[in-house]
Motif scaffolding. Structure first.
Motif: not given
Length: 116
Positions: A6-13, A33-42, A47-55, A58-60
């Motif tokens: 809600e406060r923009g500290g995480a991007i989920v979806g 100028g840039g966006l730093l991504g941080m990953a957790h082992e949740w 599924k983590t690789k799939r998330s990176y692929e989608l990003f 479609y996003v980048a």
């Protein structure tokens, strides 16, 4: 997690959610100028690789200027569909007629749909 989102500290979806979140960050900050991504082992590595692929797919590209020409091309083709594909459809139809063969129903239906 919900308060982080809600406060923009995480991007989920979905990729669309990520695009909207990054656009909000750009608007709030005036740009960056840039966006730093941080990953957790949740979740699993798959599924983590799939998330990176989608990003990456479609996003980048949205923020790297890679989609502009593709979007413009799609809009142009959509707007000029009959002038681009009409002659091909007419030639295919003529070939069937010249060969004495009836156009298959699905092909005829598709050709008629393109004219409307």
């Amino acid at each position: 997690m919900e308060s982080q989102i809600e406060r923009g500290g995480a991007i989920v979806g979905s990729p669309d959610d990520a695009i909207a979140a990054i656009e909000r960050m750009q608007e709030m900050s005036g740009g960056f100028g840039g966006l730093l991504g941080m990953a957790h082992e949740w979740t699993s590595w798959e599924k983590t690789k799939r998330s990176y692929e989608l990003f990456a797919r479609y996003v980048a590209p949205k923020f790297q200027g890679q989609l502009g020409r593709i979007s413009e091309s799609q809009e142009y083709v959509s707007g000029h569909r009959t002038t681009i594909f009409g002659p091909n459809a007419a030639a295919i139809g003529k070939a069937f007629i010249d060969g004495g063969v009836q156009l298959p129903a699905p092909m005829l239906e598709r050709m008629q749909r393109g004219n409307t």
